[in-house]
Scaffold this motif. Sequence first.
Motif, mmCIF file in Angstrom:
data_model
loop_
_atom_site.group_PDB
_atom_site.id
_atom_site.type_symbol
_atom_site.label_atom_id
_atom_site.label_comp_id
_atom_site.label_asym_id
_atom_site.label_seq_id
_atom_site.Cartn_x
_atom_site.Cartn_y
_atom_site.Cartn_z
ATOM 1 N N ALA A 185 0.796 -1.327 -0.093
ATOM 2 C CA ALA A 185 0.036 0.077 -0.052
ATOM 3 C C ALA A 185 0.876 1.213 0.035
ATOM 4 O O ALA A 185 0.562 2.290 -0.841
ATOM 5 N N ARG A 186 1.847 1.302 0.829
ATOM 6 C CA ARG A 186 2.937 2.311 0.764
ATOM 7 C C ARG A 186 3.521 2.512 -0.446
ATOM 8 O O ARG A 186 3.694 3.893 -1.013
ATOM 9 N N GLN A 187 3.795 1.491 -1.268
ATOM 10 C CA GLN A 187 4.603 1.633 -2.482
ATOM 11 C C GLN A 187 3.566 2.182 -3.328
ATOM 12 O O GLN A 187 3.877 3.256 -4.389
ATOM 13 N N ALA A 225 0.980 4.125 -3.135
ATOM 14 C CA ALA A 225 0.767 5.392 -2.637
ATOM 15 C C ALA A 225 1.856 6.410 -3.112
ATOM 16 O O ALA A 225 1.765 7.475 -3.665
ATOM 17 N N SER A 255 3.378 -3.391 -8.422
ATOM 18 C CA SER A 255 2.939 -2.287 -7.623
ATOM 19 C C SER A 255 2.497 -1.056 -8.537
ATOM 20 O O SER A 255 1.696 -0.390 -8.289
ATOM 21 N N SER A 291 -2.749 10.688 -1.668
ATOM 22 C CA SER A 291 -1.953 9.235 -1.403
ATOM 23 C C SER A 291 -2.101 8.856 -0.168
ATOM 24 O O SER A 291 -2.182 7.552 0.022
ATOM 25 N N TYR A 301 -3.425 5.057 0.668
ATOM 26 C CA TYR A 301 -2.580 4.153 1.568
ATOM 27 C C TYR A 301 -3.376 3.740 2.515
ATOM 28 O O TYR A 301 -3.626 2.396 2.758
ATOM 29 N N ARG A 353 -4.436 -0.009 2.701
ATOM 30 C CA ARG A 353 -3.690 -0.730 3.944
ATOM 31 C C ARG A 353 -4.919 -1.608 4.575
ATOM 32 O O ARG A 353 -4.631 -2.660 5.137
#
Length: 230
Positions: free
Chosen positions: A53-55, A57, A129, A177, A181, A185
Motif C-alpha cells: 500500500a505504501r509503494q 501510494a 505495484s 496518496s 494508503y 492498507r
Amino acid sequence: RLIGERMESYAVPFIKMLLLVPVTLLPIINPLSSAPVFAGTVGSNRALAAPLARQVAINCWFVLVVSMLFGTYVLELFGISLPVIQLGGGLLVAATGWRMLNHTEDDDVHAAALQEASMLSEVEIARKSFFPITFPLTTGPGTIAASIALGSQIPSTKPVLFLAGALIAAGGAALVSLVLYLLFRHSVAVLKWLGEIGTMVMIRLMAFILLCIGIQIMWNGWAELNGIQP
C-alpha cells in the motif's frame, strides 16, 4: 497591513487548490473500485498489505505531481490545447463512470487483474505495484487528464508563485496518496465492513459522481473553445 492583505489574497487561492486536488481526484480515482483487486493481490499474506500500500501510494503521488507540474508543457510540445484535453479527458472520465454504472464481472479489467494477481509470488507482486495497481487501475488516463487540468491553474507568471503552487499541488497529491494508503492498507477490513451490498452501492454512487464530473469537465472545455462563460 498591506503585506497582510497581499498574503491573504495569495493564500486563499492556494488553500482552495490544496483542497481542490483531493476533492477532484478522489472521485475519479474511486479507490473503492480498486480495493478488491488490492485485497485479492495481498490475499492471505496480510504482512504484505502495508508495504505494498505504501509503494502504491508513493507511485500515485509521483504520477499526480508529474502530471500537474509538467502535463501542460507536454501538451504544448504536441500542440494540444487544454480545452481539447478537457474534452477528451472528460469524455474518458464520463465513459469510465458509465462503464462502472453498467459493471459486469465478465468484461471488467479489475476481475482480470485480480485473477492474474492471485497467482503471483511476493517478488512479482512488488513488481506489479505500478502496473496494473497504480496504473491504470488507480491513476488511469482520466486521473492524469484531470491532474493536467488542475496543474494548468498553477500561476506561472512569477517563479515564486509557481514554486508555491507546485508545493500546494504536491501537498494536495500527498493528501490523495494518504487516503489511498489508508484505504488499501485496510482494504480487507473496509470491504468486510461494507459488505457485498454496501460495496456495490458505494461503487455505483461513485460511478454516478464520476459520470457527472466527466460531463462537467467536457462542458468546461467546450465552453472555453466557444468563448462561453461556464
